[in-house]
Design a protein around this motif. Structure first.
Motif, mmCIF file in Angstrom:
data_model
loop_
_atom_site.group_PDB
_atom_site.id
_atom_site.type_symbol
_atom_site.label_atom_id
_atom_site.label_comp_id
_atom_site.label_asym_id
_atom_site.label_seq_id
_atom_site.Cartn_x
_atom_site.Cartn_y
_atom_site.Cartn_z
ATOM 1 N N MET A 139 27.826 -10.273 51.476
ATOM 2 C CA MET A 139 26.922 -10.298 52.618
ATOM 3 C C MET A 139 27.665 -9.821 53.856
ATOM 4 O O MET A 139 28.808 -10.200 54.088
ATOM 5 C CB MET A 139 26.346 -11.697 52.845
ATOM 6 N N PRO A 140 27.028 -8.957 54.629
ATOM 7 C CA PRO A 140 27.666 -8.528 55.874
ATOM 8 C C PRO A 140 27.686 -9.696 56.854
ATOM 9 O O PRO A 140 26.808 -10.550 56.841
ATOM 10 C CB PRO A 140 26.759 -7.404 56.369
ATOM 11 N N SER A 141 28.700 -9.718 57.673
ATOM 12 C CA SER A 141 28.795 -10.782 58.661
ATOM 13 C C SER A 141 27.898 -10.481 59.850
ATOM 14 O O SER A 141 27.877 -9.362 60.353
ATOM 15 C CB SER A 141 30.240 -10.928 59.131
ATOM 16 N N VAL A 142 27.156 -11.483 60.283
ATOM 17 C CA VAL A 142 26.292 -11.333 61.448
ATOM 18 C C VAL A 142 26.894 -12.051 62.649
ATOM 19 O O VAL A 142 26.955 -11.520 63.752
ATOM 20 C CB VAL A 142 24.882 -11.899 61.142
ATOM 21 N N MET A 143 27.367 -13.282 62.427
ATOM 22 C CA MET A 143 27.834 -14.109 63.530
ATOM 23 C C MET A 143 29.351 -14.103 63.691
ATOM 24 O O MET A 143 29.861 -14.127 64.787
ATOM 25 C CB MET A 143 27.366 -15.561 63.308
ATOM 26 N N ALA A 178 39.487 -21.939 45.240
ATOM 27 C CA ALA A 178 38.915 -22.540 46.449
ATOM 28 C C ALA A 178 37.790 -23.513 46.117
ATOM 29 O O ALA A 178 37.093 -23.366 45.113
ATOM 30 C CB ALA A 178 38.385 -21.445 47.361
ATOM 31 N N HIS A 179 37.598 -24.496 46.989
ATOM 32 C CA HIS A 179 36.475 -25.426 46.868
ATOM 33 C C HIS A 179 35.171 -24.705 47.222
ATOM 34 O O HIS A 179 34.203 -24.740 46.475
ATOM 35 C CB HIS A 179 36.703 -26.615 47.802
ATOM 36 N N TYR A 180 35.189 -24.033 48.380
ATOM 37 C CA TYR A 180 33.993 -23.301 48.781
ATOM 38 C C TYR A 180 34.333 -22.266 49.844
ATOM 39 O O TYR A 180 35.412 -22.261 50.423
ATOM 40 C CB TYR A 180 32.890 -24.242 49.290
ATOM 41 N N LEU A 181 33.363 -21.400 50.085
ATOM 42 C CA LEU A 181 33.468 -20.404 51.152
ATOM 43 C C LEU A 181 32.287 -20.608 52.094
ATOM 44 O O LEU A 181 31.162 -20.831 51.646
ATOM 45 C CB LEU A 181 33.444 -18.992 50.557
ATOM 46 N N PHE A 182 32.551 -20.534 53.395
ATOM 47 C CA PHE A 182 31.500 -20.710 54.401
ATOM 48 C C PHE A 182 31.466 -19.469 55.289
ATOM 49 O O PHE A 182 32.497 -19.015 55.781
ATOM 50 C CB PHE A 182 31.789 -21.950 55.255
ATOM 51 N N ARG A 183 30.258 -18.917 55.455
ATOM 52 C CA ARG A 183 30.116 -17.753 56.329
ATOM 53 C C ARG A 183 28.719 -17.703 56.912
ATOM 54 O O ARG A 183 27.726 -17.757 56.197
ATOM 55 C CB ARG A 183 30.380 -16.462 55.539
ATOM 56 N N ASP A 184 28.655 -17.613 58.226
ATOM 57 C CA ASP A 184 27.378 -17.460 58.927
ATOM 58 C C ASP A 184 26.331 -18.497 58.509
ATOM 59 O O ASP A 184 25.158 -18.187 58.334
ATOM 60 C CB ASP A 184 26.812 -16.056 58.694
ATOM 61 N N GLY A 185 26.766 -19.743 58.346
ATOM 62 C CA GLY A 185 25.828 -20.802 57.991
ATOM 63 C C GLY A 185 25.513 -20.901 56.509
ATOM 64 O O GLY A 185 24.709 -21.742 56.103
ATOM 65 N N TRP A 186 26.120 -20.059 55.683
ATOM 66 C CA TRP A 186 25.903 -20.080 54.239
ATOM 67 C C TRP A 186 27.114 -20.711 53.569
ATOM 68 O O TRP A 186 28.258 -20.390 53.883
ATOM 69 C CB TRP A 186 25.710 -18.667 53.701
ATOM 70 N N LEU A 187 26.853 -21.584 52.616
ATOM 71 C CA LEU A 187 27.901 -22.283 51.870
ATOM 72 C C LEU A 187 27.844 -21.835 50.412
ATOM 73 O O LEU A 187 26.802 -21.952 49.765
ATOM 74 C CB LEU A 187 27.667 -23.791 51.969
ATOM 75 N N PHE A 188 28.959 -21.327 49.907
ATOM 76 C CA PHE A 188 29.064 -20.878 48.520
ATOM 77 C C PHE A 188 30.133 -21.720 47.830
ATOM 78 O O PHE A 188 31.309 -21.641 48.174
ATOM 79 C CB PHE A 188 29.436 -19.398 48.454
ATOM 80 N N LEU A 189 29.720 -22.531 46.880
ATOM 81 C CA LEU A 189 30.647 -23.412 46.166
ATOM 82 C C LEU A 189 31.231 -22.722 44.948
ATOM 83 O O LEU A 189 30.529 -21.983 44.247
ATOM 84 C CB LEU A 189 29.914 -24.668 45.699
#
Length: 195
Positions: A83-87, A103-114
């Protein structure tokens, strides 16, 4: 065709080319799921994955073994979400405490990917409890709750547990607000020692 190492290298190269067509790069990848025909090639795949997913290219991951997914001589497959970064230009990768090799998870622009989790426990009830606890730790850390979760994908080992039991445990703990829940059976889950 080719060895498992050649195949996974080729898949990474193809992913980079596909992302480039959409003005994206591997740094825009947020999640990758690795499929292997069997455990015999896991060390080879792990070596390539560790080398290719390094530094800013690290992502949330999961890994499974499943012969039924492969209809030809291929031994490895990859699912990728980018996903392209917006914020924020940077994605934030959060490790487990204590750290694991993934990794436990990745967080980007309000989205959490476990990342996928194969927790160690004496039975399915203990495994599910440990997995749900890890998910809740991630949600709490990002000031989120179960109602924010819109997609749940569950992978269980074939013939080990009834899907209905897993679904009932999840919904008892988390509620029923999900847009989509999918449950898949596979030959095997990667262990907590994966890269």
């Amino acid at each position: 065709s080719g060895t498992a190492v050649q195949q996974i290298e080729r898949l990474f190269n193809q992913a980079e080319c596909t992302l480039k067509r959409y003005s994206l790069a591997m740094q825009d990848t947020v999640f990758m799921r690795f499929w292997m025909r069997d455990r015999g090639i896991s060390d080879e795949v792990r070596m390539v994955r560790s080398r290719r997913l390094f530094g800013p290219d690290r992502v949330a991951t999961s890994s499974f073994f499943d012969r039924d997914r492969f209809l030809n001589s291929e031994q490895v497959a990859v699912d990728l979400i980018a996903m392209p970064s917006v914020m924020s230009p940077a994605k934030r990768l959060v490790d487990f405490d204590p750290p694991r090799r993934y990794a436990h998870y990745l967080f980007r622009d309000g989205w959490l990917f476990l990342s996928g989790m194969a927790e160690q426990a004496p039975d399915i009830t203990g495994q599910l409890s440990a997995i749900l606890q890890q998910i809740e730790c991630a949600l709490l850390a990002e000031k989120m709750e179960w109602f924010h979760v819109k997609l749940v994908e569950i992978y269980i080992e074939r013939n080990l547990v009834d899907k209905a039991i897993v679904l009932e445990k999840l919904m008892t703990r988390a509620g029923t607000d999900f847009n989509v829940i999918t449950i898949h059976t596979v030959d095997g889950l990667a262990s907590t020692h994966k890269n």
